[in-house]
Design an enzyme around this catalytic site. Sequence first.
Site, PDB file in Angstrom:
ATOM      1  N   ASN A 141      39.309  62.875  50.581  1.00  0.00           N
ATOM      2  CA  ASN A 141      38.671  62.029  51.656  1.00  0.00           C
ATOM      3  C   ASN A 141      39.369  60.649  51.521  1.00  0.00           C
ATOM      4  O   ASN A 141      40.676  60.618  51.253  1.00  0.00           O
ATOM      5  CB  ASN A 141      37.253  61.302  50.664  1.00  0.00           C
ATOM      6  CG  ASN A 141      37.337  59.967  49.418  1.00  0.00           C
ATOM      7  OD1 ASN A 141      38.570  59.217  49.254  1.00  0.00           O
ATOM      8  ND2 ASN A 141      37.242  60.906  48.468  1.00  0.00           N
ATOM      9  N   LEU A 142      39.435  60.242  52.882  1.00  0.00           N
ATOM     10  CA  LEU A 142      40.269  59.575  53.120  1.00  0.00           C
ATOM     11  C   LEU A 142      41.120  58.423  52.862  1.00  0.00           C
ATOM     12  O   LEU A 142      41.969  57.307  52.983  1.00  0.00           O
ATOM     13  CB  LEU A 142      40.459  58.989  54.603  1.00  0.00           C
ATOM     14  CG  LEU A 142      40.285  60.265  55.582  1.00  0.00           C
ATOM     15  CD1 LEU A 142      39.296  59.664  57.250  1.00  0.00           C
ATOM     16  CD2 LEU A 142      41.328  60.260  56.332  1.00  0.00           C
TER      17      LEU A 142
END
Length: 221
Positions: free
Chosen positions: A30-31
Site C-alpha cells: 500500500n501507499l
Amino acid sequence: FQPKVLAGRRVLITAGPTYEAIDPVRGITNLSSGKMGFALARAAAEAGARVTLVAGPVHLETPQGVTRLNVKSAQQMLDAVLPLAAAHDVFIATAAVADWRPAQLAEHKIKKDGSGQVPQIAMSENPDILATVAALPQPPLCVGFAAESQDVAHHARQKLQRKKVALVVGNIGPATFGQDNNALLLVDAQGDQPLPADGSRAPKLALARALVADIARRLPK
Ligand code: C5P
C-alpha cells in the site's frame, strides 16, 4: 529545545506498509510512506527514549540514535515486535499493515499461459499486531492510528475499544499518505482532541513532538 520527557523510557514503533508476496516477483502492498512513524521515532529519541523502529519497506533514513529492524510482511512485523513488546514502556503502531496476504506463496513466478485464464489468489487474514500486543499480560502503553477517509472520530473510537488501547490517533481530512503535513484527532476514554488544537495542519515532525509529549503524560510516574 526539547524537554527529555521520555528519559529512561523505551518506545517501540511500527512504521510503513507491509509487503505480502504473491510469488518471487509480485506482491500486495500500500501507499504508506512511513513518514509519521519515522517522525515519531525521531521525536521520541529526541525526548530521551530508547527507540526501536520496526519498519516495512520504505525509503527513509533511520533517525539518529534509533535502532531499526527491517521487515516485509505482517507476519515478519509481528515476529519482530512480539519478543520486544514487554520490555518497552510504549508501543506506537503507525504501520499500515496489510489486512490480508495471499494464502500461498508461489515458489516460481506465476506465468501467463496464453489461454486467457486469470489466476485466482486466495487470501488469508493477517494477525493484528496492535491488538496482539495490547492483549499481552503486561502490555506497554499502546497507541494506534486510524487512517480513515470519513467519520474519523467514530472509527477511531471503535478501534480504541476493539483493540483495547489507551489512545487512537486519527488522521483528519484528505488522504495524508506521503504528505509532510497532517492534522490529527486524539481519541481516548476521556474524549476527542484535535492536534493542532485549532484544527489546522502542521508538519509531521511538529505533530510527532506534540504527540510524544502527550504520550509521556500518560505514562505512570
Ligand atoms: O484495524 P485498522 O487496520 O484500521 O487499525 C489501524 C491500527 O492498527 C494502526 O495503528 C495499525 O498500525 C494497527 N494494525 C496492526 N496490525 C494489523 C492491522 C492494523 O498493528 N494487522
